[in-house]
Design a protein around this motif. Structure first.
Motif, PDB file in Angstrom:
ATOM      1  N   ALA A  78       0.836  -1.196   0.000  1.00  0.00           N
ATOM      2  CA  ALA A  78       0.000   0.000   0.000  1.00  0.00           C
ATOM      3  C   ALA A  78       0.872   1.248   0.000  1.00  0.00           C
ATOM      4  N   GLU A  79       0.529   2.184  -0.847  1.00  0.00           N
ATOM      5  CA  GLU A  79       1.244   3.456  -0.920  1.00  0.00           C
ATOM      6  C   GLU A  79       0.741   4.351   0.202  1.00  0.00           C
ATOM      7  N   PRO A  80       1.584   5.247   0.685  1.00  0.00           N
ATOM      8  CA  PRO A  80       1.094   6.179   1.702  1.00  0.00           C
ATOM      9  C   PRO A  80       0.063   7.128   1.093  1.00  0.00           C
ATOM     10  N   LYS A  81      -0.828   7.609   1.941  1.00  0.00           N
ATOM     11  CA  LYS A  81      -1.882   8.521   1.491  1.00  0.00           C
ATOM     12  C   LYS A  81      -1.244   9.832   1.044  1.00  0.00           C
ATOM     13  N   VAL A  82      -1.692  10.359  -0.089  1.00  0.00           N
ATOM     14  CA  VAL A  82      -1.171  11.615  -0.621  1.00  0.00           C
ATOM     15  C   VAL A  82      -2.299  12.641  -0.602  1.00  0.00           C
ATOM     16  N   ASN A  83      -2.053  13.765   0.064  1.00  0.00           N
ATOM     17  CA  ASN A  83      -3.026  14.845   0.160  1.00  0.00           C
ATOM     18  C   ASN A  83      -2.512  15.998  -0.695  1.00  0.00           C
ATOM     19  N   GLN A  84      -3.233  16.361  -1.740  1.00  0.00           N
ATOM     20  CA  GLN A  84      -2.814  17.407  -2.669  1.00  0.00           C
ATOM     21  C   GLN A  84      -3.617  18.673  -2.388  1.00  0.00           C
TER      22      GLN A  84
ATOM     23  N   ASP B 124       0.257  31.386   3.008  1.00  0.00           N
ATOM     24  CA  ASP B 124      -0.403  30.363   3.817  1.00  0.00           C
ATOM     25  C   ASP B 124       0.551  29.195   4.044  1.00  0.00           C
ATOM     26  N   GLU B 125       0.449  28.584   5.227  1.00  0.00           N
ATOM     27  CA  GLU B 125       1.301  27.439   5.539  1.00  0.00           C
ATOM     28  C   GLU B 125       0.745  26.179   4.897  1.00  0.00           C
ATOM     29  N   CYS B 126       1.659  25.298   4.538  1.00  0.00           N
ATOM     30  CA  CYS B 126       1.269  23.986   4.039  1.00  0.00           C
ATOM     31  C   CYS B 126       1.122  23.093   5.265  1.00  0.00           C
ATOM     32  N   PRO B 127      -0.042  22.490   5.509  1.00  0.00           N
ATOM     33  CA  PRO B 127      -0.220  21.684   6.717  1.00  0.00           C
ATOM     34  C   PRO B 127       0.698  20.466   6.707  1.00  0.00           C
ATOM     35  N   ALA B 128       1.127  20.058   7.895  1.00  0.00           N
ATOM     36  CA  ALA B 128       2.016  18.894   8.028  1.00  0.00           C
ATOM     37  C   ALA B 128       1.198  17.614   7.885  1.00  0.00           C
ATOM     38  N   GLY B 129       1.812  16.595   7.332  1.00  0.00           N
ATOM     39  CA  GLY B 129       1.160  15.301   7.187  1.00  0.00           C
ATOM     40  C   GLY B 129       1.148  14.569   8.515  1.00  0.00           C
ATOM     41  N   GLN B 130       0.181  13.684   8.698  1.00  0.00           N
ATOM     42  CA  GLN B 130       0.071  12.901   9.920  1.00  0.00           C
ATOM     43  C   GLN B 130       0.418  11.460   9.607  1.00  0.00           C
ATOM     44  N   GLY B 131       1.400  10.911  10.318  1.00  0.00           N
ATOM     45  CA  GLY B 131       1.806   9.525  10.088  1.00  0.00           C
ATOM     46  C   GLY B 131       2.528   9.377   8.758  1.00  0.00           C
ATOM     47  N   ASP B 132       2.045   8.444   7.935  1.00  0.00           N
ATOM     48  CA  ASP B 132       2.656   8.196   6.624  1.00  0.00           C
ATOM     49  C   ASP B 132       2.065   9.073   5.531  1.00  0.00           C
ATOM     50  N   GLU B 133       1.204   9.997   5.890  1.00  0.00           N
ATOM     51  CA  GLU B 133       0.548  10.848   4.906  1.00  0.00           C
ATOM     52  C   GLU B 133       1.560  11.812   4.280  1.00  0.00           C
ATOM     53  N   ILE B 134       1.517  11.920   2.956  1.00  0.00           N
ATOM     54  CA  ILE B 134       2.353  12.872   2.226  1.00  0.00           C
ATOM     55  C   ILE B 134       1.462  14.042   1.840  1.00  0.00           C
TER      56      ILE B 134
ATOM     57  N   GLU C 225       8.436  15.190  -3.235  1.00  0.00           N
ATOM     58  CA  GLU C 225       8.216  14.924  -1.804  1.00  0.00           C
ATOM     59  C   GLU C 225       8.676  13.519  -1.436  1.00  0.00           C
ATOM     60  N   ARG C 226       8.404  12.551  -2.304  1.00  0.00           N
ATOM     61  CA  ARG C 226       8.868  11.177  -2.040  1.00  0.00           C
ATOM     62  C   ARG C 226      10.393  11.116  -2.027  1.00  0.00           C
TER      63      ARG C 226
END
Length: 195
Positions: A41-47, A54-64, A149-150
């Protein structure tokens, strides 16, 4: 006559062949689904698209989290892809000529209802249209941002692995030292006292 065929009979031939091509693409996609499910499974990617400072929110866990930054002036504007007109009056003459060149085309690889094998070019036509749309698409290239990012995450893997290995080796040394101290204490209890 089969009810499914009867339902399709009243449909425009171009649409009917497009539906046939879509069914073929769906069938081929279904064949590759089990192989894709077996892969890790690939990590979740939030685009996200952020504007100005504006700040780019930080990912939680394995989320990119991938943020595409646009100017503050673009925040409340209609996206550029919707601002442009697709009216036929705005189309270049060369595009009209190219469209006329394919009017009489039929047969194999033509994606037309004319001749045997006319439907065979529909898949390649869909693929070519998708590539053209991608080339002239919006200015946000999410795939490139995700790849960057990866790569940034993979760059720290070696350092993290070396640190984890160092901690494990230190824990093993501490454990062996405690075991040896316990064995020496047990041996000292069992040894007869010296006169």
């Amino acid at each position: 006559m089969d009810s499914r065929i009867a339902a399709i009979e009243g449909v425009d031939p171009v649409i009917r062949h497009s539906l046939t091509g879509l069914a073929l693409v769906t069938a081929f996609a279904g064949l590759s689904a089990p192989a894709a499910a077996q892969q890790a499974a690939e990590p979740k990617v939030n685009q996200l698209i952020v504007y100005g400072d504006d700040e780019c929110p930080a990912g939680q866990g394995d989320e990119i989290v991938v943020c595409a930054r646009k100017a503050e002036s673009e925040r409340y504007r209609i996206p550029t892809i919707l601002r442009e007109s697709t009216s036929p009056q705005n189309e270049a003459w060369t595009n009209k000529v190219l469209a006329y060149e394919t009017v009489g085309r039929g047969g194999t690889q033509s994606c037309s209802p004319v001749g045997p094998g006319g439907f065979t070019g529909c898949t390649s036509k869909l693929i070519n249209d998708a590539y053209k749309e991608k080339a002239t698409g919006s200015d946000v290239k999410m795939a490139e941002l995700i790849a960057a990012e990866r790569a940034k995450r993979l760059a720290t893997i070696d350092a993290d692995a070396a640190e984890t290995q160092r901690r494990v080796e230190q824990a093993e040394k501490d454990y062996l030292a405690r075991q040896q101290a316990l064995e020496e204490a047990e041996a000292a209890k069992k040894a007869p006292p010296k006169p």
